[in-house]
Design a protein around this motif. Sequence first.
Motif, short mmCIF file in Angstrom:
data_model
loop_
_atom_site.label_atom_id
_atom_site.label_comp_id
_atom_site.label_asym_id
_atom_site.label_seq_id
_atom_site.Cartn_x
_atom_site.Cartn_y
_atom_site.Cartn_z
N ARG A 170 31.87 35.32 14.95
CA ARG A 170 31.76 34.01 15.63
C ARG A 170 30.44 33.47 15.12
N GLY A 171 29.47 34.32 14.46
CA GLY A 171 28.27 34.00 13.85
C GLY A 171 27.59 35.02 13.44
N ILE A 172 26.44 34.94 12.65
CA ILE A 172 25.85 36.20 12.04
C ILE A 172 25.33 36.98 13.40
N GLY A 173 25.91 38.21 13.66
CA GLY A 173 25.63 39.22 14.52
C GLY A 173 26.33 38.94 15.79
N ARG A 174 27.38 38.17 15.74
CA ARG A 174 28.08 37.98 16.88
C ARG A 174 29.79 38.12 16.73
N PRO A 175 29.94 39.39 16.89
CA PRO A 175 31.51 39.87 16.83
C PRO A 175 32.36 39.04 17.33
N VAL A 176 33.63 38.86 16.82
CA VAL A 176 34.79 38.26 17.78
C VAL A 176 35.25 39.64 18.59
N THR A 204 22.00 44.25 14.92
CA THR A 204 22.15 43.97 16.39
C THR A 204 23.01 44.88 16.83
N LEU A 205 22.97 45.17 18.28
CA LEU A 205 24.21 45.51 18.78
C LEU A 205 25.13 44.54 19.18
N PRO A 206 26.46 44.56 19.35
CA PRO A 206 27.35 43.69 19.74
C PRO A 206 27.46 43.23 21.13
N PHE A 207 26.43 42.38 21.32
CA PHE A 207 26.31 41.70 22.61
C PHE A 207 27.56 40.67 22.91
N ASP A 208 28.03 40.74 24.16
CA ASP A 208 28.82 39.50 24.43
C ASP A 208 29.99 39.68 23.65
N ALA A 209 30.58 41.05 23.38
CA ALA A 209 31.57 41.33 22.22
C ALA A 209 32.78 42.23 22.94
N GLY A 210 32.71 42.36 24.20
CA GLY A 210 33.81 43.25 25.11
C GLY A 210 33.24 44.58 25.22
N VAL A 211 32.15 45.01 24.78
CA VAL A 211 31.87 46.41 25.06
C VAL A 211 30.77 46.43 25.98
N PRO A 212 30.55 47.51 26.87
CA PRO A 212 29.76 47.64 27.85
C PRO A 212 28.32 47.87 27.37
N VAL A 213 27.33 46.98 28.15
CA VAL A 213 25.93 46.90 27.85
C VAL A 213 24.98 46.99 28.90
N GLU A 214 25.62 47.69 30.11
CA GLU A 214 24.88 47.70 31.41
C GLU A 214 23.61 48.47 31.00
N ARG A 224 16.67 41.54 21.21
CA ARG A 224 17.58 41.85 22.59
C ARG A 224 17.89 43.21 22.16
N THR A 225 18.08 43.57 20.83
CA THR A 225 18.73 45.14 20.73
C THR A 225 17.41 45.79 20.80
N TRP A 226 16.23 45.64 20.25
CA TRP A 226 15.07 46.51 20.60
C TRP A 226 14.68 46.78 21.85
N HIS A 227 14.76 45.58 22.67
CA HIS A 227 14.49 45.73 24.16
C HIS A 227 15.70 46.48 24.83
N TYR A 228 16.86 46.44 24.71
CA TYR A 228 17.83 46.97 25.38
C TYR A 228 17.66 48.59 24.89
N LEU A 229 17.69 48.67 23.76
CA LEU A 229 17.64 50.31 23.21
C LEU A 229 16.54 50.98 23.96
N LEU A 230 15.31 50.36 24.07
CA LEU A 230 13.88 51.15 24.40
C LEU A 230 13.64 50.81 25.85
N GLU A 231 14.24 49.82 26.51
CA GLU A 231 13.87 49.49 27.99
C GLU A 231 15.17 49.74 29.01
N GLU A 232 16.17 49.44 28.36
CA GLU A 232 17.50 49.39 29.40
C GLU A 232 18.53 50.68 29.08
N SER A 233 18.83 50.86 27.76
CA SER A 233 19.98 51.69 27.71
C SER A 233 20.04 53.17 28.21
#
Length: 208
Positions: A65-71, A128-138, A165-174
């Motif tokens: 859908r744009g760079i780093g934003r998978p359909v 980047t991780l595939p945010f907003d692309a149908g995979v769980p990122v809780e 967002r990828t850096w923060h998610y992997l280090l702080e949330e994942s």
Amino acid sequence: MSTQVHTATHGSTDPEAPLVVLLHGRGSHEHEIIELARHLPEGKAYIAVRAPIAEGGGYAWFANRGIGRPVAASLAETMSWFRKWLDAIAPQSRPVVLVGFSGGAAFAGGLALREPGRYAGVAVLHGTLPFDAGVPVEAGRLADLPVMVAQGDSDQVIPRELLDRTWHYLLEESGAPTVAHRDPGGHGITATALHELASWVAARVPHA
């Protein structure tokens, strides 16, 4: 989308050896990314897979859908294609580590987020991780899955908001035990990042 799987291999030919799967960036192919294996630990089986979607002079893992934003539908289709191939060569008892660069990093991240228990580790290199692309990122989604993330401060390809967002998610949330590498480089794997990757791969599957 091609249903045939094209690969390039390096290292051990033992069908039970730990398997490191190398996933190339958009517009590239398996013969480029397999060159990384020459700088990675011996005793592993390395296999680079060609993405199934022809694009320009190379190949892609998903429509964008744009760079780093998978359909989402495209990503889901190619992840299922990949898992069918992987199950044919690597039973659950065989350690599998994913190493993805750029578009391949998003694909590797999607595979890990979809099924974290299937893999022994995942490296997200300059992507980047595939945010907003149908995979769980809780929060906690990748708990206990070893992850490496590498980024360059001068990367002008992947949008900075997605890198951050990828850096923060992997280090702080994942919840993942994450090795993080950042250097002044751009959208490419530097010598220092490659050295870090080699150490990380050796630690993931030490008993070849």
